[in-house]
Design a protein around this motif. Sequence first.
Motif, PDB file in Angstrom:
ATOM      1  N   VAL A 175     106.752  13.238 -13.785  1.00 57.45           N
ATOM      2  CA  VAL A 175     106.281  12.623 -12.549  1.00 57.45           C
ATOM      3  C   VAL A 175     107.261  12.882 -11.414  1.00 57.45           C
ATOM      4  CG1 VAL A 175     104.938  10.820 -13.685  1.00 57.45           C
ATOM      5  CG2 VAL A 175     107.293  10.369 -13.093  1.00 57.45           C
ATOM      6  N   GLU A 176     106.713  13.040 -10.218  1.00 60.06           N
ATOM      7  CA  GLU A 176     107.499  13.219  -8.998  1.00 60.06           C
ATOM      8  C   GLU A 176     106.999  12.229  -7.957  1.00 60.06           C
ATOM      9  OE1 GLU A 176     107.629  17.247  -7.593  1.00 60.06           O
ATOM     10  OE2 GLU A 176     107.640  18.019  -9.642  1.00 60.06           O
ATOM     11  N   ILE A 177     107.853  11.882  -7.024  1.00 64.84           N
ATOM     12  CA  ILE A 177     107.512  10.929  -5.968  1.00 64.84           C
ATOM     13  C   ILE A 177     106.481  11.558  -5.038  1.00 64.84           C
ATOM     14  CG2 ILE A 177     108.420   9.626  -4.004  1.00 64.84           C
ATOM     15  CD1 ILE A 177     111.095   9.542  -5.511  1.00 64.84           C
ATOM     16  N   GLY A 178     105.444  10.775  -4.696  1.00 68.24           N
ATOM     17  CA  GLY A 178     104.428  11.221  -3.751  1.00 68.24           C
ATOM     18  C   GLY A 178     103.235  11.918  -4.395  1.00 68.24           C
ATOM     19  N   LYS A 179     103.240  12.110  -5.699  1.00 69.76           N
ATOM     20  CA  LYS A 179     102.111  12.747  -6.381  1.00 69.76           C
ATOM     21  C   LYS A 179     101.341  11.707  -7.171  1.00 69.76           C
ATOM     22  CE  LYS A 179     104.092  17.309  -6.615  1.00 69.76           C
ATOM     23  NZ  LYS A 179     104.341  18.477  -7.442  1.00 69.76           N
ATOM     24  N   PHE A 180     100.076  12.025  -7.490  1.00 70.58           N
ATOM     25  CA  PHE A 180      99.289  11.089  -8.274  1.00 70.58           C
ATOM     26  C   PHE A 180      98.937  11.694  -9.625  1.00 70.58           C
ATOM     27  CE2 PHE A 180      96.225  13.391  -5.698  1.00 70.58           C
ATOM     28  CZ  PHE A 180      95.258  13.758  -6.623  1.00 70.58           C
ATOM     29  N   TYR A 181      98.725  10.792 -10.606  1.00 69.27           N
ATOM     30  CA  TYR A 181      98.472  11.187 -11.989  1.00 69.27           C
ATOM     31  C   TYR A 181      97.376  10.307 -12.562  1.00 69.27           C
ATOM     32  CZ  TYR A 181     102.936  13.444 -11.266  1.00 69.27           C
ATOM     33  OH  TYR A 181     103.933  14.215 -10.751  1.00 69.27           O
ATOM     34  N   ASP A 182      96.566  10.880 -13.458  1.00 67.02           N
ATOM     35  CA  ASP A 182      95.503  10.147 -14.139  1.00 67.02           C
ATOM     36  C   ASP A 182      95.980   9.782 -15.539  1.00 67.02           C
ATOM     37  OD1 ASP A 182      93.863  10.429 -11.949  1.00 67.02           O
ATOM     38  OD2 ASP A 182      92.891  12.231 -12.708  1.00 67.02           O
ATOM     39  N   LEU A 183      96.015   8.465 -15.828  1.00 68.73           N
ATOM     40  CA  LEU A 183      96.428   7.961 -17.128  1.00 68.73           C
ATOM     41  C   LEU A 183      95.277   7.179 -17.735  1.00 68.73           C
ATOM     42  CD1 LEU A 183      99.933   6.542 -16.168  1.00 68.73           C
ATOM     43  CD2 LEU A 183      99.425   8.778 -17.099  1.00 68.73           C
ATOM     44  N   ASN A 184      95.408   6.825 -19.008  1.00 71.53           N
ATOM     45  CA  ASN A 184      94.412   5.957 -19.617  1.00 71.53           C
ATOM     46  C   ASN A 184      94.332   4.655 -18.832  1.00 71.53           C
ATOM     47  OD1 ASN A 184      93.770   7.773 -21.610  1.00 71.53           O
ATOM     48  ND2 ASN A 184      95.042   6.809 -23.159  1.00 71.53           N
ATOM     49  N   TYR A 185      93.217   3.964 -18.954  1.00 66.30           N
ATOM     50  CA  TYR A 185      92.931   2.773 -18.152  1.00 66.30           C
ATOM     51  C   TYR A 185      94.068   1.757 -18.223  1.00 66.30           C
ATOM     52  CZ  TYR A 185      90.466  -1.272 -16.341  1.00 66.30           C
ATOM     53  OH  TYR A 185      90.100  -2.355 -15.595  1.00 66.30           O
ATOM     54  N   ILE A 186      94.496   1.292 -17.060  1.00 65.71           N
ATOM     55  CA  ILE A 186      95.496   0.235 -16.926  1.00 65.71           C
ATOM     56  C   ILE A 186      94.836  -0.907 -16.174  1.00 65.71           C
ATOM     57  CG2 ILE A 186      97.716  -0.395 -15.928  1.00 65.71           C
ATOM     58  CD1 ILE A 186      98.488   2.578 -16.136  1.00 65.71           C
ATOM     59  N   ALA A 187      94.876  -2.090 -16.760  1.00 71.47           N
ATOM     60  CA  ALA A 187      94.236  -3.245 -16.134  1.00 71.47           C
ATOM     61  C   ALA A 187      94.928  -3.563 -14.813  1.00 71.47           C
ATOM     62  CB  ALA A 187      94.294  -4.445 -17.065  1.00 71.47           C
ATOM     63  N   GLY A 188      94.152  -3.753 -13.788  1.00 71.94           N
ATOM     64  CA  GLY A 188      94.682  -4.073 -12.466  1.00 71.94           C
ATOM     65  C   GLY A 188      93.690  -3.633 -11.411  1.00 71.94           C
ATOM     66  N   GLU A 189      93.869  -4.138 -10.213  1.00 72.73           N
ATOM     67  CA  GLU A 189      92.988  -3.807  -9.101  1.00 72.73           C
ATOM     68  C   GLU A 189      93.595  -2.668  -8.288  1.00 72.73           C
ATOM     69  OE1 GLU A 189      89.978  -5.182  -8.481  1.00 72.73           O
ATOM     70  OE2 GLU A 189      90.263  -6.260 -10.363  1.00 72.73           O
ATOM     71  N   PRO A 190      92.758  -1.852  -7.648  1.00 72.64           N
ATOM     72  CA  PRO A 190      93.302  -0.835  -6.748  1.00 72.64           C
ATOM     73  C   PRO A 190      94.155  -1.482  -5.659  1.00 72.64           C
ATOM     74  CG  PRO A 190      91.014  -0.378  -7.216  1.00 72.64           C
ATOM     75  CD  PRO A 190      91.311  -1.715  -7.823  1.00 72.64           C
ATOM     76  N   GLY A 191      95.335  -0.933  -5.448  1.00 72.78           N
ATOM     77  CA  GLY A 191      96.284  -1.497  -4.507  1.00 72.78           C
ATOM     78  C   GLY A 191      97.421  -2.236  -5.187  1.00 72.78           C
ATOM     79  N   ASP A 192      97.249  -2.602  -6.461  1.00 78.99           N
ATOM     80  CA  ASP A 192      98.326  -3.276  -7.197  1.00 78.99           C
ATOM     81  C   ASP A 192      99.461  -2.298  -7.476  1.00 78.99           C
ATOM     82  OD1 ASP A 192      96.789  -5.528  -7.220  1.00 78.99           O
ATOM     83  OD2 ASP A 192      96.270  -5.431  -9.353  1.00 78.99           O
ATOM     84  N   ARG A 193     100.675  -2.842  -7.533  1.00 76.87           N
ATOM     85  CA  ARG A 193     101.839  -2.033  -7.876  1.00 76.87           C
ATOM     86  C   ARG A 193     102.283  -2.382  -9.297  1.00 76.87           C
ATOM     87  NH1 ARG A 193     101.577  -1.813  -2.762  1.00 76.87           N
ATOM     88  NH2 ARG A 193     102.684  -0.393  -1.403  1.00 76.87           N
ATOM     89  N   ILE A 194     102.630  -1.357 -10.053  1.00 80.37           N
ATOM     90  CA  ILE A 194     103.091  -1.576 -11.416  1.00 80.37           C
ATOM     91  C   ILE A 194     104.429  -0.855 -11.597  1.00 80.37           C
ATOM     92  CG2 ILE A 194     100.770  -1.855 -12.363  1.00 80.37           C
ATOM     93  CD1 ILE A 194     101.010   0.980 -13.461  1.00 80.37           C
ATOM     94  N   ASN A 195     105.194  -1.321 -12.564  1.00 79.59           N
ATOM     95  CA  ASN A 195     106.465  -0.688 -12.903  1.00 79.59           C
ATOM     96  C   ASN A 195     106.335  -0.036 -14.272  1.00 79.59           C
ATOM     97  OD1 ASN A 195     107.996  -1.315 -10.622  1.00 79.59           O
ATOM     98  ND2 ASN A 195     108.371  -3.382 -11.381  1.00 79.59           N
ATOM     99  N   LEU A 196     106.708   1.216 -14.360  1.00 77.25           N
ATOM    100  CA  LEU A 196     106.742   1.941 -15.626  1.00 77.25           C
ATOM    101  C   LEU A 196     108.200   2.008 -16.044  1.00 77.25           C
ATOM    102  CD1 LEU A 196     104.357   4.790 -14.468  1.00 77.25           C
ATOM    103  CD2 LEU A 196     103.751   2.833 -15.865  1.00 77.25           C
ATOM    104  N   ASN A 197     108.510   1.472 -17.229  1.00 80.33           N
ATOM    105  CA  ASN A 197     109.913   1.362 -17.611  1.00 80.33           C
ATOM    106  C   ASN A 197     110.289   2.202 -18.827  1.00 80.33           C
ATOM    107  OD1 ASN A 197     108.587  -0.107 -19.482  1.00 80.33           O
ATOM    108  ND2 ASN A 197     109.580  -2.047 -19.043  1.00 80.33           N
ATOM    109  N   ARG A 198     109.387   3.005 -19.357  1.00 72.42           N
ATOM    110  CA  ARG A 198     109.719   3.885 -20.482  1.00 72.42           C
ATOM    111  C   ARG A 198     110.074   5.259 -19.918  1.00 72.42           C
ATOM    112  NH1 ARG A 198     109.866   2.493 -25.550  1.00 72.42           N
ATOM    113  NH2 ARG A 198     109.145   4.548 -26.171  1.00 72.42           N
ATOM    114  N   ILE A 199     111.291   5.386 -19.410  1.00 75.86           N
ATOM    115  CA  ILE A 199     111.775   6.623 -18.794  1.00 75.86           C
ATOM    116  C   ILE A 199     112.597   7.373 -19.834  1.00 75.86           C
ATOM    117  CG2 ILE A 199     112.986   7.599 -16.828  1.00 75.86           C
ATOM    118  CD1 ILE A 199     110.644   5.684 -16.131  1.00 75.86           C
TER     119      ILE A 199
END
Length: 106
Positions: A15-39
């Motif tokens: 992943v890079e900043i400013g790009k978008f990616y399609d992942l399996n469904y994540i519960a949440g509404e469009p506009g919500d912010r999430i943190n991914l912590n498995r780096i």
Amino acid sequence: MKYAIIEASGRQIWVEIGKFYDLNYIAGEPGDRINLNRILLLNQEGKINIGNPCLQSINVQAKILKHLQDKKVTVFKVKPKKNNKSKQGHRQKLTRLLIEKIITKI
């Protein structure tokens, strides 16, 4: 160039900043912010940090853009000499994420 390799939806994704990616469904509404912590890996202008298995002090902040469906996959099964056929379709639910920032807590 700053990028990270994360583990999400059972896959490892570059992943890079400013790009978008399609992942399996994540519960949440469009506009919500999430943190991914498995780096798994972080590269900051040539300085590479590798986790064992993950880097604890780094988060990737992403924004949910929308929910969508993947292309249709058709499953067609035939049992020869039994006159038995079945056709089934499936569309996987996906979530499009925009990577906003990579946060280091060092």
